[in-house]
Design a protein around this motif. Structure first.
Motif, PDB file in Angstrom:
ATOM      1  N   SER A  23      22.928 116.990  67.872  1.00 42.74           N
ATOM      2  CA  SER A  23      22.225 117.986  68.681  1.00 42.74           C
ATOM      3  C   SER A  23      21.671 117.285  69.914  1.00 42.74           C
ATOM      4  O   SER A  23      20.510 116.887  69.953  1.00 42.74           O
ATOM      5  CB  SER A  23      21.101 118.643  67.867  1.00 42.74           C
ATOM      6  OG  SER A  23      21.625 119.313  66.740  1.00 42.74           O
ATOM      7  N   THR A 127      14.455 113.649  62.995  1.00 43.85           N
ATOM      8  CA  THR A 127      13.126 114.087  63.417  1.00 43.85           C
ATOM      9  C   THR A 127      12.083 113.576  62.428  1.00 43.85           C
ATOM     10  O   THR A 127      12.402 113.168  61.306  1.00 43.85           O
ATOM     11  CB  THR A 127      13.064 115.612  63.508  1.00 43.85           C
ATOM     12  OG1 THR A 127      13.467 116.174  62.245  1.00 43.85           O
ATOM     13  CG2 THR A 127      14.008 116.134  64.588  1.00 43.85           C
ATOM     14  N   GLU A 501      22.335 126.587  69.589  1.00 38.46           N
ATOM     15  CA  GLU A 501      22.526 125.925  68.298  1.00 38.46           C
ATOM     16  C   GLU A 501      21.979 124.503  68.346  1.00 38.46           C
ATOM     17  O   GLU A 501      21.292 124.055  67.417  1.00 38.46           O
ATOM     18  CB  GLU A 501      24.010 125.907  67.934  1.00 38.46           C
ATOM     19  CG  GLU A 501      24.319 125.332  66.561  1.00 38.46           C
ATOM     20  CD  GLU A 501      23.764 126.145  65.412  1.00 38.46           C
ATOM     21  OE1 GLU A 501      23.462 125.547  64.359  1.00 38.46           O
ATOM     22  OE2 GLU A 501      23.611 127.378  65.565  1.00 38.46           O
ATOM     23  N   ARG A 502      22.264 123.783  69.423  1.00 39.87           N
ATOM     24  CA  ARG A 502      21.753 122.415  69.553  1.00 39.87           C
ATOM     25  C   ARG A 502      20.244 122.392  69.770  1.00 39.87           C
ATOM     26  O   ARG A 502      19.562 121.428  69.423  1.00 39.87           O
ATOM     27  CB  ARG A 502      22.473 121.695  70.701  1.00 39.87           C
ATOM     28  CG  ARG A 502      23.891 121.272  70.355  1.00 39.87           C
ATOM     29  CD  ARG A 502      24.604 120.583  71.509  1.00 39.87           C
ATOM     30  NE  ARG A 502      25.043 121.531  72.523  1.00 39.87           N
ATOM     31  CZ  ARG A 502      24.592 121.568  73.760  1.00 39.87           C
ATOM     32  NH1 ARG A 502      23.669 120.706  74.166  1.00 39.87           N
ATOM     33  NH2 ARG A 502      25.049 122.469  74.618  1.00 39.87           N
ATOM     34  N   LYS A 504      18.080 124.029  68.190  1.00 38.96           N
ATOM     35  CA  LYS A 504      17.346 124.186  66.937  1.00 38.96           C
ATOM     36  C   LYS A 504      16.625 122.902  66.547  1.00 38.96           C
ATOM     37  O   LYS A 504      15.492 122.937  66.052  1.00 38.96           O
ATOM     38  CB  LYS A 504      18.300 124.621  65.817  1.00 38.96           C
ATOM     39  CG  LYS A 504      18.813 126.049  65.972  1.00 38.96           C
ATOM     40  CD  LYS A 504      19.738 126.429  64.832  1.00 38.96           C
ATOM     41  CE  LYS A 504      20.215 127.870  64.976  1.00 38.96           C
ATOM     42  NZ  LYS A 504      21.133 128.278  63.880  1.00 38.96           N
ATOM     43  N   ARG A 505      17.276 121.757  66.768  1.00 44.37           N
ATOM     44  CA  ARG A 505      16.618 120.484  66.467  1.00 44.37           C
ATOM     45  C   ARG A 505      15.702 120.054  67.602  1.00 44.37           C
ATOM     46  O   ARG A 505      14.694 119.379  67.371  1.00 44.37           O
ATOM     47  CB  ARG A 505      17.658 119.399  66.195  1.00 44.37           C
ATOM     48  CG  ARG A 505      17.064 118.099  65.671  1.00 44.37           C
ATOM     49  CD  ARG A 505      18.146 117.164  65.166  1.00 44.37           C
ATOM     50  NE  ARG A 505      18.909 117.796  64.105  1.00 44.37           N
ATOM     51  CZ  ARG A 505      20.097 117.358  63.679  1.00 44.37           C
ATOM     52  NH1 ARG A 505      20.650 116.290  64.237  1.00 44.37           N
ATOM     53  NH2 ARG A 505      20.733 117.977  62.719  1.00 44.37           N
ATOM     54  N   THR A 534      19.040 134.899  61.611  1.00 40.88           N
ATOM     55  CA  THR A 534      19.267 133.473  61.853  1.00 40.88           C
ATOM     56  C   THR A 534      18.011 132.901  62.486  1.00 40.88           C
ATOM     57  O   THR A 534      17.508 133.438  63.480  1.00 40.88           O
ATOM     58  CB  THR A 534      20.472 133.244  62.781  1.00 40.88           C
ATOM     59  OG1 THR A 534      21.628 133.852  62.200  1.00 40.88           O
ATOM     60  CG2 THR A 534      20.716 131.761  62.996  1.00 40.88           C
ATOM     61  N   GLU A 538      15.275 124.469  63.471  1.00 41.52           N
ATOM     62  CA  GLU A 538      15.660 123.756  62.257  1.00 41.52           C
ATOM     63  C   GLU A 538      14.459 123.650  61.310  1.00 41.52           C
ATOM     64  O   GLU A 538      13.383 123.205  61.696  1.00 41.52           O
ATOM     65  CB  GLU A 538      16.147 122.360  62.644  1.00 41.52           C
ATOM     66  CG  GLU A 538      16.907 121.629  61.575  1.00 41.52           C
ATOM     67  CD  GLU A 538      17.485 120.328  62.105  1.00 41.52           C
ATOM     68  OE1 GLU A 538      16.761 119.312  62.147  1.00 41.52           O
ATOM     69  OE2 GLU A 538      18.666 120.325  62.511  1.00 41.52           O
ATOM     70  N   GLY A 539      14.665 124.091  60.058  1.00 45.41           N
ATOM     71  CA  GLY A 539      13.612 124.019  59.054  1.00 45.41           C
ATOM     72  C   GLY A 539      12.638 125.170  59.078  1.00 45.41           C
ATOM     73  O   GLY A 539      11.731 125.235  58.240  1.00 45.41           O
TER      74      GLY A 539
END
Length: 716
Positions: A23, A127, A501-502, A504-505, A534, A538-539
């Motif tokens: 990401s 992370t 999408e990238r 998200k992190r 969705t 992330e997490g």
């Protein structure tokens, strides 16, 4: 035998560990994931040549923050940083990064590439914090599309202290943004110490009286510290010293700089002063030379931004000195006088090895082809300037003005209201390169820049809570990530769904860094009343309600797909992994009448038909909408335009009577931010045979380009 072999091969393939998804923001030009991994543990050291040593020290600091231990810098090292001038194919800021089980190698033709490569290397780390971690094996070869990848921070209209500027530089560096345009001077404040003219900061650096007094400035020592901090992170600071307009802070300090010599006090509200530097007085030119002498010694940047926007020429037209100078030079008008002034300043700075850059208004004043043009409110100017040979930075309001709100959703933080919101997708889905340029002209497009203005702190003092820094971060992130990818990644390799999408992190990285940011809404799709969610971080999780209440962190989690009674009743939020940060609310709107809650539409206001910074009366026929005695609510809803709408008073008149039947006099506004935009009128003595007129006293806060809808609702 063959079947056994095939099955064994298939089993081996299925049991190989999956390579982790990368990401990376901005997306590199070329990424190849290979087998293997590198363990970053207590044995790791950083090897560096002399040229890369400042970057090695940065890396050591990042590792300590993540692992909790010191990492040795020097010697050969399992992480190797090396400037290799032979890598000319990578340009001045490109790099090669290779991670394998044996170690990490980063090489670049110049120091800038080492810094950029390290930012990519950091994004390979997991992370959170850990004493050691494993990195995927990868080969990356990368370089930027544009040389100028900038952000402007307005520290004049609201002073942001040195600590925040350093913080801002860290955010920029993490996104490979390499130019900080520091808006140091405006009507609202002078923020840089000029030793020959101490009143510039003593008077021009502060506003208000007593407990309301606020402001500040950077000492020359502060500037040197900021420049050094930026340089280590491959960032050039470009100062802006406005002229001839936006200079009231200087005029308040030294009234003889303006045409009239009148003494002013520092403004406590934002407006554009019509006082300009007097172009005809020799004392003005001596002042400018002195200021630029000190400024150029502080900033090593090639460019000095000289503003040049929004000049109102009324004082020049009435000034004997300006008119004499115009006649001596044989100039047609005051715009030409500004062009002459700009060329004179360019010549003054050229003697110091500097070039000028100005807002796109200077292009129409008759400037040289060496003057840089920053296109902000005129997209056509970018192409025109490039075709004329001028260097260009693209900073369009509709894509790059990050003081604009990020949406019109309920609960959005107030922002500038004179243009439509700049959403994350608006900031991402565009190409700064103007069309119809040949190869040589395309080289004149230096790059792209985001702008973060701070006059909202003057319009809405309440947004200073919890802190101006948190507000600025929220408006900067995540749009700075979109800007970074526009500026770095080739257009053909950019796709918004892939970017989100990238991201998200990336949002988790923001949290780890302690940066405030706008958390996106959950992504919801539905087929009938079956809803799929969705989570954009992330997490994180998606929380929802269907009973009309707003969802909170404790609401039910929407996992995967659920069926609800009616999709229209669904409300949902994103909840970050920390369980504290939430997004705004996803809720459906009725497409046929998005204003239904405010009543019936009685009319619209149009661009150019409202007052320009001063209220004018605008009449609406409401004869068919006044149905009897009672209380009526009138609501103003902004829809588009450069300016928000301000309302001072609303009245209702019967027939041709001059005395209003009902009046609500209070100040409200709508557009970007909204406050007190509902007016209540209590009518008595209704006559069904009479005609009724609603009169609104309205204006645009900085012009007359505003559009919207006026609605009426009887409440009792």
């Amino acid at each position: 035998m063959l079947l056994t072999t095939l099955l064994a091969s298939a089993l081996a393939l299925t049991t190989q560990p999956l390579r982790p998804a990368l990401s990376l923001i901005p997306k590199p030009v070329s990424v190849t994931q290979v087998s293997g991994a590198f363990v970053l543990d207590e044995k790791v050291t950083i090897g560096t040549d002399v040229a890369s040593r400042p970057a090695a020290q940065l890396l050591s600091g990042w590792l300590k923050a993540t692992t909790g231990r010191e990492t040795k810098v020097g010697g050969r090292g399992s992480i190797s940083l090396k400037v290799n001038p032979a890598l000319t194919n990578l340009g001045s800021e490109g790099y090669q990064l290779e991670v394998s089980s044996k170690g990490v190698g980063l090489s670049a033709p110049k120091y800038a590439g080492i810094v950029n490569g390290l930012q990519t290397f950091r994004q390979l780390w997991p992370t959170g914090k850990a004493p050691q971690f494993t990195l995927p094996a990868v080969r990356i070869e990368d370089q930027p599309t544009f040389a100028w990848r900038g952000m402007m921070l307005d520290v004049s209209r609201y002073f942001m202290d040195k600590a925040y500027v350093l913080h801002f530089l860290d955010i920029m560096a993490a996104h490979k943004l390499n130019v900080l345009h520091l808006h140091l001077i405006d009507d609202a404040g002078w923020r840089v110490e000029i030793k020959k003219y101490p009143k510039l900061t003593q008077i021009g650096g502060f506003r208000g009286e007593g407990a309301a007094r606020e402001g500040g400035f950077y000492t020359q020592a502060d500037i040197k510290e900021m420049v050094a901090y930026a340089t280590a992170r491959n960032i050039t600071i470009v100062p802006e010293i406005e002229l001839p307009a936006h200079t009231l802070s200087a005029v308040c300090a030294y009234p003889w700089l303006a045409c009239t010599g009148k003494q002013h006090t520092m403004p406590t509200v934002h407006f554009i002063s019509d006082d300009l530097y007097c172009a005809g007085k020799s004392t003005t030119w001596a002042f400018l030379k002195d200021v630029f002498d000190e400024l150029c010694a502080l900033f090593p940047s090639q460019y000095i931004h000289i503003g040049g926007d929004e000049a109102q020429y009324s004082k020049w037209r009435a000034c004997p000195d300006c008119q004499k100078k115009k006649a001596e030079l044989g100039l047609a008008d005051e715009k030409a006088l500004q062009g002459w002034m700009t060329r004179e300043v360019e010549g003054m700075l050229a003697k110091k090895g500097k070039r000028i850059l100005g807002w796109n208004e200077i292009l129409r004043c008759g400037v040289s082809t060496t003057a840089g043009i920053m296109a902000w409110n005129d997209a056509k100017a970018a192409g025109d300037a490039a075709r004329g040979g001028n260097p260009v930075v693209v900073a369009l309001t509709t894509r790059c003005y990050f003081d604009m709100q990020q949406s019109k959703l309920r609960g959005e933080l107030p922002g500038a209201g004179w243009s439509n919101p700049v959403t994350l997708q608006n900031a991402y889905d565009w190409d700064p390169m103007p069309t119809n340029l040949d190869a040589a002209q395309q080289k004149n497009i230096l790059g792209v820049q985001g702008c973060l203005w701070t006059d909202m702190f003057l319009h809405k003092p309440e947004i200073k809570k919890p802190s101006p820094a948190a507000y600025c971060d929220y408006y900067l992130l995540p749009r700075a990530a979109a800007l970074a990818e526009v500026a770095w990644t080739p257009q053909a390799q950019r796709r918004f769904p892939d970017f989100t999408e990238r991201m998200k992190r990336q949002y988790v990285r923001y949290t780890d860094s302690g940066w405030n940011f706008r958390l996106p809404l959950p992504e919801l799709t539905h087929s009938g009343d079956t809803v799929t969610a969705t989570c954009p971080i992330e997490g994180g999780t998606v929380r929802y309600t269907t009973d009309g209440t707003d969802p909170t962190a404790s609401s039910p989690e929407l996992k995967g797909t659920v069926t609800v009674a009616r999709f229209e009743d669904l409300k949902a939020i994103t909840l970050a992994p920390d369980g504290k940060r939430t997004s705004l609310i996803f809720e459906t709107l009725t497409p046929t009448n998005p204003f239904k809650q405010y009543g019936t539409k009685l009319g619209e206001w149009k661009s150019g038909k409202v007052g320009d910074r001063k209220a004018i009366p605008v009449d609406f026929d409401v004869s068919k909408l006044i149905s009897g005695n009672g209380t009526y609510q009138i609501t103003f809803v902004y829809t588009s335009g450069r300016e928000r709408l301000d309302i001072d008073k609303v009245e209702v008149f019967r027939n041709t009577e001059t005395l209003a039947l009902a009046t609500d006099r209070h100040h409200g506004f709508t557009g970007g931010a909204t406050k007190d935009n509902v007016y209540t009128l209590k009518l008595e003595g209704f006559d069904p045979s009479a005609s009724y007129t609603l009169r609104a006293h309205i204006y645009g806060d900085e012009g007359s380009d505003s559009n919207g809808v006026v609605l009426i609702k009887k409440v009792n």
